[in-house]
Design a protein around this motif. Sequence first.
Motif, PDB file in Angstrom:
ATOM      1  N   ARG A  88       0.816  -1.216   0.000  1.00 19.10           N
ATOM      2  CA  ARG A  88       0.000   0.000   0.000  1.00 19.10           C
ATOM      3  C   ARG A  88       0.850   1.267   0.000  1.00 19.10           C
ATOM      4  N   GLY A  89       2.157   1.101   0.179  1.00 17.71           N
ATOM      5  CA  GLY A  89       3.020   2.263   0.299  1.00 17.71           C
ATOM      6  C   GLY A  89       2.900   2.943   1.644  1.00 17.71           C
ATOM      7  N   GLU A  90       2.441   2.191   2.650  1.00 18.75           N
ATOM      8  CA  GLU A  90       2.273   2.746   3.990  1.00 18.75           C
ATOM      9  C   GLU A  90       3.437   2.315   4.864  1.00 18.75           C
ATOM     10  N   LYS A  91       3.877   3.205   5.730  1.00 19.03           N
ATOM     11  CA  LYS A  91       5.085   2.968   6.509  1.00 19.03           C
ATOM     12  C   LYS A  91       4.812   3.143   7.992  1.00 19.03           C
ATOM     13  N   ILE A  92       5.425   2.297   8.783  1.00 15.77           N
ATOM     14  CA  ILE A  92       5.511   2.510  10.223  1.00 15.77           C
ATOM     15  C   ILE A  92       6.877   3.123  10.489  1.00 15.77           C
TER      16      ILE A  92
END
Length: 381
Positions: free
Chosen positions: A159-163
């Motif tokens: 999703r291109g989401e980062k922590i």
Amino acid sequence: MLTLDPVSLSQHLIRRESITPDKGDALDFLAGALTTLGFKCHKLTFEEEGTEPVPNLYARFGTEGPNFCFAGHTDVVPVGAADHWSIAPFAAEVRDGQLFGRGAADMKSAIAAFVVAAERFLAGRDAPPNGSISLLITGDEEGMAINGTRKVLDWLNERGEKIDMCLVGEPTNPTEMGQMIKIGRRGSLHGVVTVKGAQGHVAYPHLAKNPIPDLVKVLATLEGTLDEGNNSFQPSNLEIVNIDVGNESHNVIPAEAKSRFNVRFNNEFTPESLKAELTRRMDSAGVGYEIDWWLSGDSFLTEHGDLSDAVSGAVEARLGVKPELSTTGGTSDARFIKDMCPVVEFGLVGATMHKVDEHVSVADIHALTDIYEDVLKRLIG
């Protein structure tokens, strides 16, 4: 906003009998609580051939970075002999200031503290936080950990989401709150070594080949020091955990003998260099063998920085003690999260986890909630 305090929320979670893998009941309840707080929740079920499908939960409040994540698991180990418990394992009763139940320490009370800390942090603000809060909760940490955290991380990457930073709520304190923060873990390498023979009658050994003496020779090479450890890690350690010949007869030479061993290794080794060293040792026995490897996690160390400072500072402010920054103990899902972002672990006292009459102090649950709220203030407040 929620009206539950962290102890009540812990009880609600414990009463959902989520023996690994969690089938989703505890996760669904948790998602409902987080939705009430304004989190966007994603229930993610993953499976592979030969494994059970496992539900997981990723919930996020906000869209801006940095994304601070609380991580943990709702699945629990089996209760064992239920009649040995003084209180029903899933009754979640409070007695003499202690909350009893499977998962009280490992780690449903910490998850409850996540939620209530987030609620208080968000409710006490006049402006949006300087970042996002997320929760990554898996249903199979106590099992094979195949369809859980690492697949949620893959989903986030897709999703291109980062922590950006993560706090895992595993029970890190040996006997009292505030003793220890985990800033890394040793890796875990499993080996299965097999020696082939030829089955036969014990009275006619010349017509058979006994594999057991050769297996003993191979295992003898695995004894001894692997390394001396270093400033961050204790020495690597190998333990032989099983020897099996599959033979129930007293007058038959078995056809094969096998043994399983596990190595908890520090950052003096990579998985590849450790396999090479163990193979070199086993080859020195001068006998034929086969070896199968399974790596359940590499060693890692989170360098000193904002995350460790925030957690350490929050612990010291609430409890008045300076915690040790440690890499001791077993593995956790932090071994997967470390590939995405800095990760540390801090939770409750683990003295009774996985035991009969697992329990934690009610006062410690409240203290942990305060600490988690303070960490949020320090990092995204």
